[in-house]
Design an enzyme around this catalytic site. Structure first.
Site, short mmCIF file in Angstrom:
data_model
loop_
_atom_site.label_atom_id
_atom_site.label_comp_id
_atom_site.label_asym_id
_atom_site.label_seq_id
_atom_site.Cartn_x
_atom_site.Cartn_y
_atom_site.Cartn_z
CB CYS A 113 -0.94 0.00 1.20
SG CYS A 113 -1.94 -1.47 1.28
CG HIS A 238 -3.25 3.20 2.67
ND1 HIS A 238 -3.85 2.84 1.48
CD2 HIS A 238 -3.14 2.05 3.39
CE1 HIS A 238 -4.08 1.55 1.48
NE2 HIS A 238 -3.66 1.05 2.62
CG ASN A 268 -6.60 -1.29 1.65
OD1 ASN A 268 -6.00 -0.74 0.72
ND2 ASN A 268 -5.99 -1.80 2.70
N1 ACO Z 1 -17.90 -10.05 9.65
C1 ACO Z 1 -18.34 -10.38 10.88
N2 ACO Z 1 -17.50 -10.74 11.89
C2 ACO Z 1 -16.20 -10.77 11.62
C3 ACO Z 1 -15.67 -10.43 10.35
C4 ACO Z 1 -16.58 -10.07 9.36
N3 ACO Z 1 -16.19 -9.72 8.11
N4 ACO Z 1 -14.33 -10.54 10.40
C5 ACO Z 1 -14.01 -10.92 11.64
N5 ACO Z 1 -15.14 -11.07 12.38
C6 ACO Z 1 -15.26 -11.45 13.77
C7 ACO Z 1 -14.06 -12.18 14.30
O1 ACO Z 1 -14.11 -13.54 14.00
C8 ACO Z 1 -14.17 -11.90 15.79
O2 ACO Z 1 -15.14 -12.79 16.31
P1 ACO Z 1 -14.94 -13.45 17.79
O3 ACO Z 1 -14.94 -12.28 18.73
O4 ACO Z 1 -16.11 -14.34 17.92
O5 ACO Z 1 -13.62 -14.15 17.74
C9 ACO Z 1 -14.78 -10.50 15.86
O6 ACO Z 1 -15.37 -10.27 14.57
C10 ACO Z 1 -13.78 -9.42 16.15
O7 ACO Z 1 -12.67 -9.58 15.27
P2 ACO Z 1 -11.44 -8.62 15.34
O8 ACO Z 1 -10.38 -9.13 14.42
O9 ACO Z 1 -11.06 -8.41 16.78
O10 ACO Z 1 -12.05 -7.27 14.75
P3 ACO Z 1 -11.36 -5.85 14.71
O11 ACO Z 1 -12.19 -4.89 15.44
O12 ACO Z 1 -9.90 -5.91 15.03
O13 ACO Z 1 -11.48 -5.50 13.16
C11 ACO Z 1 -10.13 -5.42 11.19
C12 ACO Z 1 -10.81 -6.30 12.22
C13 ACO Z 1 -11.21 -4.59 10.51
C14 ACO Z 1 -9.42 -6.29 10.19
C15 ACO Z 1 -9.12 -4.48 11.94
O14 ACO Z 1 -8.27 -5.26 12.76
C16 ACO Z 1 -8.29 -3.70 10.98
O15 ACO Z 1 -8.76 -2.86 10.24
N6 ACO Z 1 -6.98 -3.89 10.98
C17 ACO Z 1 -6.11 -3.17 10.05
C18 ACO Z 1 -6.27 -3.76 8.69
C19 ACO Z 1 -5.49 -2.96 7.68
O16 ACO Z 1 -5.32 -1.78 7.80
N7 ACO Z 1 -4.98 -3.64 6.72
C20 ACO Z 1 -4.19 -2.95 5.78
C21 ACO Z 1 -3.79 -3.87 4.79
S1 ACO Z 1 -3.01 -2.90 3.66
C22 ACO Z 1 -1.87 -3.74 2.85
O17 ACO Z 1 -0.73 -3.39 2.94
C23 ACO Z 1 -2.29 -4.98 2.03
#
Ligand code: ACO
Length: 323
Positions: A113, A238, A268
């Site tokens: 990214c 980003h 994203n």
């Molecule tokens: N729909 C419903 N529930 C979900 C989903 C979904 N799509 N995905 C995960 N869950 C569930 C999980 O299983 C978990 O359930 P549990 O509590 O029963 O175990 C619960 O939701 C909470 O999951 P978390 O991972 O704790 O959710 P979080 O609030 O951390 O959000 C997210 C997850 C959105 C991925 C967040 O961590 C995030 O944005 N991180 C940064 C991601 C990012 O910026 N990536 C950049 C990539 S860029 C690149 O270089 C490729």
């Protein structure tokens, strides 16, 4: 050192929009969860399009808007992690399709990214040295190629898209900081030696890294430029997660209106996310743009833009330029 100015921009998105409702038919998820955790409502997915075709379209729009002699483009640089081919590069295909000179460098940059911002640094080197007058810099991604559509924690996040800028040296400003920290745990994608080729992400680790990287990028590039946020017209982050941007915005409440957020529409789009925002702010949000010399988009007072991003690598960067 010379400054760097955006002459023109263009963007291209696949025709097919994929809503959160559509995602909920693929995996166990729902609009409420996705919106609350990420701010994403929609993303686009290639069907007939590809990384190369989107890149060519976005670059073609930027070239047409610039109104310049295309033989003055000295290099094509495409930031991507999802090229159509290992080789030739996306940039080589752009050179061919746009009929650019063969006497140029055309190559791709891989920094996930952060790729567009790394590309900006290279572009500045080219124009600052006087080697080239204009550089065509593109961010293009077909992330749907490397998404596991049975993994609900990643598949809802990403979208396909492309955008391009044409930049030139200026008497204005350019400052940039870039960082790299080798890390395989937070974000990776295999795909070599016949391995599966999907994004693997530790969401919590990326989130923690992202907020500190964004804050560092903003603070240190402003210091390097000798500016404060009061001097900046737009902050282009980003677009990975609305919560990450909101977290950073809170530190700069007085300037919150300068942060442009469009992740709701595109998800994203990795290396394309920053130039897509640039295209939106420079073409749609300005009522001062007018045709200048050679048909370039020019304005009486160029706007100062701070771009900041992070990605797999880990990589991160902050840059200040004009547009
Ligand atoms: N729909 C419903 N529930 C979900 C989903 C979904 N799509 N995905 C995960 N869950 C569930 C999980 O299983 C978990 O359930 P549990 O509590 O029963 O175990 C619960 O939701 C909470 O999951 P978390 O991972 O704790 O959710 P979080 O609030 O951390 O959000 C997210 C997850 C959105 C991925 C967040 O961590 C995030 O944005 N991180 C940064 C991601 C990012 O910026 N990536 C950049 C990539 S860029 C690149 O270089 C490729």
């Amino acid at each position: 050192m010379k400054g760097l100015r955006i002459v023109s921009t263009g963007r291209a998105l696949p025709k097919t929009a994929v809503s959160n409702e559509d995602m909920s038919k693929l995996v166990d998820t729902n609009d409420e969860w996705i919106t609350a955790r990420t701010g994403i409502k929609n993303r686009y997915k290639c069907q007939d399009e590809s990384c190369v075709s989107l890149a060519i379209k976005a670059a073609g729009i930027a070239l047409e808007r610039a109104g310049i002699d295309k033989n003055e483009i000295g290099a094509v640089i495409t930031a991507t992690s999802t090229p159509d081919y290992i080789f030739p590069s996306v940039s080589c295909m752009i050179q061919k399709e746009l009929g650019l000179s063969e006497e140029i460098a055309a190559f791709d940059v891989s920094a996930a990214c952060t790729g567009f911002l790394y590309g900006l640094r290279i572009a500045h080197g080219f124009v600052n040295s006087g080697m080239s007058k204009y550089i065509l810099l593109v961010g293009s991604e077909q992330l749907s190629r490397i998404i596991d559509y049975s993994d609900r924690s990643t598949c809802i996040l990403f979208g396909d898209g492309a955008a391009a800028v044409i930049v030139k040296a200026s008497d204005g400003i350019f400052a940039q900081k870039t960082w790299t920290r080798g890390d395989l745990d937070a974000l990776s994608c295999d795909g070599v030696n016949g391995k599966e080729c999907f994004v693997h992400m530790n969401g919590h680790k990326v989130f923690r890294f992202a907020v500190t990287a964004m804050e560092q990028g903003i603070k240190e590039v402003l210091e390097k430029a000798g500016l404060t946020l009061s001097d900046i017209d737009y902050v282009v982050c980003h677009q990975a997660n609305k919560r990450i941007i909101e977290h950073v915005k809170k530190k700069y409440q007085e300037h919150a209106h300068k942060f442009h957020v469009n992740i709701d529409e595109y998800g994203n789009t990795s290396a394309a996310s920053i130039p897509i925002v640039l295209d939106e702010i420079l073409n749609e949000k300005s009522d001062t743009a007018s045709a200048g010399k050679q048909g370039e988009v020019s304005i009486a007072q160029p706007r100062k833009i701070l771009c900041v991003g992070f990605g797999a690598g880990l990589t991160w960067s902050g840059a200040v330029l004009e547009g």
